[in-house]
Write a protein that holds these residues in place. Structure first.
Motif, short mmCIF file in Angstrom:
data_model
loop_
_atom_site.label_atom_id
_atom_site.label_comp_id
_atom_site.label_asym_id
_atom_site.label_seq_id
_atom_site.Cartn_x
_atom_site.Cartn_y
_atom_site.Cartn_z
N GLN A 178 5.65 7.26 -5.18
CA GLN A 178 4.98 6.11 -5.65
C GLN A 178 3.67 6.30 -6.27
O GLN A 178 2.80 5.37 -5.88
CB GLN A 178 5.18 4.82 -4.54
N SER A 183 3.35 3.38 1.08
CA SER A 183 4.81 3.39 0.91
C SER A 183 5.42 3.53 2.32
O SER A 183 4.85 3.90 3.32
CB SER A 183 5.46 4.16 -0.18
N VAL A 187 9.05 3.65 -0.37
CA VAL A 187 9.06 2.22 -1.41
C VAL A 187 7.68 1.72 -1.11
O VAL A 187 7.21 1.92 -0.03
CB VAL A 187 10.08 1.28 -1.03
N ALA A 188 6.96 1.40 -2.39
CA ALA A 188 5.64 1.12 -2.22
C ALA A 188 5.50 -0.34 -1.32
O ALA A 188 6.42 -1.19 -1.57
CB ALA A 188 5.09 0.67 -3.67
#
Length: 235
Positions: A178, A183, A187-188
């Motif tokens: 990211q 994250s 996923v951020a």
């Protein structure tokens, strides 16, 4: 290096990109913005710089961010700024390192900054330590604790991952993921907050990303979301 290897190593260019605002770095390291700015400001004539000097208001690179995190960890352990600055000056000269606190692995006993001497001399032995804050004094010990918040490339050298909320939480900062944003499960964290702010429930967000509800909650809490209060407001 072949094309595939070059592509895999492309993330290294991000180490120097000024991606982190002072306020973000301060929040991640549980410091005030004034403290982070002061560490990067030009010191008085009788003092050494704590960290690399930068223009006022300029953002920090990943390497500068990790240096902030490492110094914060040193300070929480009881190491003085004077010893931290002395260690940085010594290592910058001896290793010709611009960001030594991010490029090497450290230990501390709450008084001094120590390194495995193997980072200087490969055949020195596992228990030989160097006191960077004492101008390179050597000692032999296996009881000085390592900094636990960081993972290092090849178990030494560059701090490649910061467990920014502690090792018991799933929030990390890694320049390979990211673009270095905080994250959870790749996923951020800002992406979770965006979905939550848009009115989506935790179950929906977790299903879409293929992760556990607890991971979503961890990310939201890191972003400052009071999940329980939000649930009550929605229902």
């Amino acid at each position: 290096m072949n094309a595939a290897a070059s592509e895999r190593e492309f993330w290294r260019a991000r180490l120097y990109v000024p991606n982190y605002r002072i306020g973000e770095a301060a929040r991640y390291a549980h410091l005030s913005s004034q403290t982070v700015a002061k560490w990067h400001s030009k010191p008085g004539s009788n003092h050494k710089s704590t960290l690399s000097v930068k223009p006022k208001g300029a953002s920090l690179s990943y390497l500068q961010l990790i240096e902030v995190a490492v110094v914060s960890s040193f300070r929480k352990s009881g190491v003085t700024l004077k010893k931290i600055a002395a260690a940085r000056e010594y290592l910058a000269k001896q290793l010709e390192a611009e960001f030594p606190f991010a490029e090497y692995r450290f230990k501390t006993d709450g008084k001094d900054l120590w390194m495995d001497y193997a980072q200087f001399e490969a055949n020195s032995g596992d228990k030989t330590l160097l006191a960077a804050s004492r101008g390179g004094q050597l000692a032999w010990s296996d009881i000085i604790g390592r900094l636990q918040e960081f993972d290092y490339e090849n178990d030494g050298g560059l701090a490649i991952r910061w467990h920014v909320a502690g090792r018991n939480e799933g929030v990390i900062i890694d320049p390979r993921l990211q673009f270095g944003a905080p994250s959870v499960e790749g996923v951020a964290t800002w992406a979770f907050k965006g979905r939550w702010d848009a009115g989506e429930e935790i179950d929906e967000i977790a299903d879409d990303f293929g992760i556990a509800n607890l991971d979503v909650i961890t990310a939201l809490r890191f972003e400052g979301v009071d999940v329980e209060a939000g649930r009550q407001t929605r229902h």
